[in-house]
Design an enzyme around this catalytic site. Structure first.
Site, short mmCIF file in Angstrom:
data_model
loop_
_atom_site.label_atom_id
_atom_site.label_comp_id
_atom_site.label_asym_id
_atom_site.label_seq_id
_atom_site.Cartn_x
_atom_site.Cartn_y
_atom_site.Cartn_z
N GLN A 290 31.88 0.91 -46.43
CA GLN A 290 31.47 2.22 -46.70
C GLN A 290 31.55 2.08 -48.29
O GLN A 290 33.12 1.83 -48.48
CB GLN A 290 31.25 3.71 -46.32
CG GLN A 290 31.23 3.96 -44.46
CD GLN A 290 29.33 4.10 -44.67
OE1 GLN A 290 28.99 4.20 -45.83
NE2 GLN A 290 29.17 4.32 -43.36
N TYR A 319 26.83 0.50 -33.90
CA TYR A 319 26.93 -0.38 -35.55
C TYR A 319 27.75 -0.01 -35.65
O TYR A 319 28.92 0.27 -36.72
CB TYR A 319 25.58 -0.08 -36.17
CG TYR A 319 24.47 -0.21 -35.61
CD1 TYR A 319 23.52 -1.22 -36.06
CD2 TYR A 319 23.77 0.87 -34.64
CE1 TYR A 319 22.62 -1.48 -35.20
CE2 TYR A 319 22.02 0.32 -34.17
CZ TYR A 319 22.02 -0.85 -34.43
OH TYR A 319 20.87 -1.12 -33.74
N GLU A 340 28.85 -4.66 -32.78
CA GLU A 340 29.04 -5.21 -34.09
C GLU A 340 28.14 -6.52 -34.37
O GLU A 340 28.35 -6.91 -33.35
CB GLU A 340 29.96 -4.69 -35.20
CG GLU A 340 30.01 -5.33 -35.76
CD GLU A 340 29.00 -5.07 -36.77
OE1 GLU A 340 28.73 -3.67 -37.74
OE2 GLU A 340 28.77 -5.97 -37.76
N ASP A 388 25.38 3.84 -36.12
CA ASP A 388 25.05 3.83 -37.86
C ASP A 388 24.06 2.45 -37.92
O ASP A 388 24.48 1.68 -38.57
CB ASP A 388 26.22 4.54 -37.93
CG ASP A 388 26.65 4.62 -39.52
OD1 ASP A 388 25.54 4.49 -40.13
OD2 ASP A 388 28.19 4.76 -39.97
N CYS A 415 21.48 6.00 -42.74
CA CYS A 415 21.25 6.29 -44.32
C CYS A 415 20.25 5.81 -45.03
O CYS A 415 19.25 5.51 -45.95
CB CYS A 415 22.00 4.47 -44.96
SG CYS A 415 21.69 3.27 -44.42
#
Ligand code: SAH
Length: 459
Positions: A290, A319, A340, A388, A415
């Site tokens: 991030q 994720y 992931e 995410d 996002c």
């Protein structure tokens, strides 16, 4: 765009308009006989003279020539180039108005796309000092005039606008870019030429740990050679004592993707570290991390709050990147499983678990949509599923697997409000209640909207 008989304006015409609304990109919207015009650097309520720039069938673009009235939400901009490059499209908007704008973006799509008008949406959590926050910069390198320049591309183009101060980046990163640029100039390293596919240096990437101050420099080149590397490395280390890792990433392809497949470690290892909510994380040059560390801590605290773990729960964190959410949840859960797709990130995640002495986590390398289908077929259960995903949201297949597995609770970190709303509609239809949404401003001065949503399974 082609002209149409029903379009009431023509290119280069001048009009006086009043701004009525904002697009999700933060552009002002004015209407002429019902025809919408999108205008940069324009706020609702403002009147201005504009010049028509482009016309399409159902909307057009205009440029503000002369502002007649100013909104009380207007603040002085840092640099018009930043709006032009799309780096800080909201820089002219007072910060509290930016936060309200972001909440409104979530509200709009939750009503219009998800058709869930009654969901509680909280005020956006903002940042005390909404500048200089980015811990990572990827800056293109081109030849401008006779010089190697770093800067930013004009929106929708590859024309480099040379820039030295980026305002939203950690100032130490801005400084590092200039120092690396100067070293490259000293040794006459050739900037990449996209048209002719010649030259070498394509991008300079600088990442810096907010809490540790550790810096990683990535030099993205077209070819594997970088001359004189034996001089470049000591010069960088001398100019920038915080540097712990220098990586050369080789990208010979003619694409917009910044990183290539191959990398050569020039100094240290392919990693630097930072801390987040008290835990230490290793980050490779390929791993997602991030970009706004202090706001990320606020974001994760919302996730922890919504998770309300007791220590008995089995959790899936899809994720999972380098395992930051996974390890933050692990303290209060029975076991957390991370999924992931980027291998080096999974490697980081495993190392990070060991580094922080967390042993109730397992990381699975793979596509979340495939792993979830597999796990739901195996009859595995979860008390909590955290997702995410990147901007495109969840795959249909992933959502089907969720509806099959039926985790009791779900937390969706998003996002992109548009794909969030699309996915929430499907999850609501499949038996979940969308309880509440908390927007968190991870990207001040930009139009990006991050949010955390809590969903519970109806019994
Ligand atoms: N939760 C982490 C990472 C979020 S970013 C954090 O807060 O830092 C999204 C992550 O999803 C990235 O690490 C990206 O590599 C990964 N990713 C993208 N598509 C994926 C997919 N289909 N399956 C699994 N992971 C994916």
């Amino acid at each position: 765009m082609k002209a149409d008989k029903t379009v009431p304006v023509q290119k280069n015409e001048k009009h006086t308009v009043k701004i009525e609304d904002l697009t999700h990109e933060g552009m002002g919207v004015a209407k002429i006989k019902g025809y919408p015009l999108f205008i940069e650097d324009a706020l609702p309520g403002e009147e201005m003279e504009v010049k028509i720039h482009k016309t399409g069938k159902s909307f057009g673009y205009a440029k503000s020539m002369n502002r007649l009235t100013s909104s009380q939400n207007r603040v002085e901009i840092k640099d018009a180039n930043f709006t032009r490059a799309g780096i800080t499209p909201l820089q002219h908007m007072h910060y509290p108005a930016q936060l309200a704008f972001k909440k409104e973006q979530v509200k709009k799509v939750i009503k219009r796309i998800a058709k869930l008008p009654d969901v509680k949406i909280f005020d956006t959590i903002g940042m005390a000092e909404p500048w200089g926050y980015r811990n990572k910069a990827q800056v293109p390198v081109r030849k401008v005039g006779e010089k190697l320049m770093t800067g930013f591309f004009r929106r929708n183009s590859h024309d480099l606008i040379p820039m030295e101060d980026f305002y939203i980046q950690d100032p130490k990163i801005d400084e590092a870019i200039l120092k690396v640029r100067d070293i490259m100039r000293t040794y006459n390293v050739k900037p990449y030429n996209e048209k002719e596919n010649t030259g070498n240096l394509r991008h300079i990437i600088v990442r810096r740990g907010y809490y540790t101050g550790e810096m990683m420099i990535v030099l993205v080149t077209r070819t594997a050679k970088l001359f004189p590397v034996s001089k470049i490395i000591p010069d960088i280390l001398e100019a920038l004592p915080e540097v712990v890792s220098i990586v050369q990433n080789v990208n010979p392809t003619r694409t917009n993707t910044i990183l290539g497949e191959d990398a050569i470690v020039l100094h240290g290892e392919d990693k630097y570290t930072d801390t987040l909510l008290g835990k230490t994380y290793e980050i490779s040059h390929r791993s997602f991390y991030q970009v706004n560390p202090t706001q990320t801590e606020k974001l994760y605290n919302v996730v922890l709050d919504y998770a309300a773990l007791t220590g008995e729960e089995t959790v899936i964190d899809a994720y999972s990147g380098i395992g930051t959410i996974t390890l933050s949840l692990a303290d209060k859960a029975k076991h957390v499983y991370g999924i992931e797709s980027v291998e080096p990130a999974v490697e980081n995640a495993k190392a990070n678990a060991a580094l922080n002495h967390v042993d109730n986590v397992t990381f699975e390398a793979g596509l979340a949509e495939e792993v979830m289908v597999e796990w739901s077929k195996e009859g595995r259960k979860a008390d909590l599923l955290v997702v995410d995903p990147p901007r495109k949201g969840l795959e249909g297949q992933f959502i089907d697997a969720v509806l099959e597995m039926k985790p009791t609770k779900m937390i969706y970190v998003s996002c992109n409000p548009a794909t969030l709303a699309r996915d929430l509609a499907l999850l609501a239809e499949g038996g979940y209640t969308v309880e509440k949404i908390q927007p968190v401003d991870l990207f001040p001065q930009t139009n990006h909207v991050e949010s955390v949503t809590l969903l519970t399974l109806k019994d």
